[in-house]
Design a protein around this motif. Sequence first.
Motif, PDB file in Angstrom:
ATOM      1  N   GLN A   3       0.865  -1.183   0.000  1.00 25.09           N
ATOM      2  CA  GLN A   3       0.000   0.000   0.000  1.00 25.09           C
ATOM      3  C   GLN A   3       0.901   1.231   0.000  1.00 25.09           C
ATOM      4  N   VAL A   4       0.541   2.215  -0.820  1.00 25.22           N
ATOM      5  CA  VAL A   4       1.346   3.427  -0.925  1.00 25.22           C
ATOM      6  C   VAL A   4       0.492   4.655  -0.621  1.00 25.22           C
ATOM      7  N   ALA A   5       1.161   5.717  -0.206  1.00 27.72           N
ATOM      8  CA  ALA A   5       0.477   6.990  -0.015  1.00 27.72           C
ATOM      9  C   ALA A   5       0.306   7.635  -1.383  1.00 27.72           C
ATOM     10  N   ILE A   6      -0.917   7.950  -1.737  1.00 30.17           N
ATOM     11  CA  ILE A   6      -1.179   8.507  -3.068  1.00 30.17           C
ATOM     12  C   ILE A   6      -0.397   9.798  -3.293  1.00 30.17           C
ATOM     13  N   ILE A   9       2.932   9.203  -4.827  1.00 28.70           N
ATOM     14  CA  ILE A   9       2.844   8.961  -6.277  1.00 28.70           C
ATOM     15  C   ILE A   9       2.662  10.295  -7.003  1.00 28.70           C
ATOM     16  N   GLY A  29       6.999  -1.326  -1.181  1.00 26.97           N
ATOM     17  CA  GLY A  29       6.155  -0.132  -1.256  1.00 26.97           C
ATOM     18  C   GLY A  29       6.952   1.143  -1.418  1.00 26.97           C
ATOM     19  N   CYS A 127      -2.735   3.768 -10.110  1.00 26.05           N
ATOM     20  CA  CYS A 127      -2.893   2.786  -9.017  1.00 26.05           C
ATOM     21  C   CYS A 127      -4.001   1.794  -9.347  1.00 26.05           C
ATOM     22  N   TYR A 134      -3.809   2.216  -2.219  1.00 21.47           N
ATOM     23  CA  TYR A 134      -3.232   3.476  -1.777  1.00 21.47           C
ATOM     24  C   TYR A 134      -4.048   4.063  -0.630  1.00 21.47           C
ATOM     25  N   THR A 135      -3.364   4.919   0.110  1.00 16.70           N
ATOM     26  CA  THR A 135      -4.002   5.659   1.187  1.00 16.70           C
ATOM     27  C   THR A 135      -3.961   7.131   0.822  1.00 16.70           C
TER      28      THR A 135
END
Length: 138
Positions: A3-6, A9, A29, A127, A134-135
């Motif tokens: 999971q990635v922080a938007i 990106i 990640g 994504c 994503y978060t």
Amino acid sequence: MVQVAIQDIVDAIGMTGTEDQYYLDLGTGDLLFYSDMAADEDDVQERLDAGDDQLLPLPDLYEINDYATMAAFVDTQDDPVNGELARAIQGRGAFRRFKDEIIRLGVAQAWYAFEAAAHYELAVAWCNENHVAYTEKA
């Protein structure tokens, strides 16, 4: 699943240049930066050369298409700003003229907000297309 922080990106999209590429390491990640200018000393290059399938490329400049984003912004502006910016983005040097004109015309903040929103939309689409969770907050 990673999971990635938007916003990470979005930030990477905003910093991508002609010689640069960002990759998402699907195992950790982490976002990894690659530049043709520093390819000799780059772990990313070694991993790419080895066929590492854990590296997923983020959108490149072609996919980001800043010119289309500028043109879309121009379309949101009323006359006479619309006309001034439309002329600025024609031909060679369009990016430099556009930057000069948004400052001169007092719409720089509106442009940067528009550009950030476009990068956010692209990041979310990327994504979703790549099944990356994503978060919203880092």
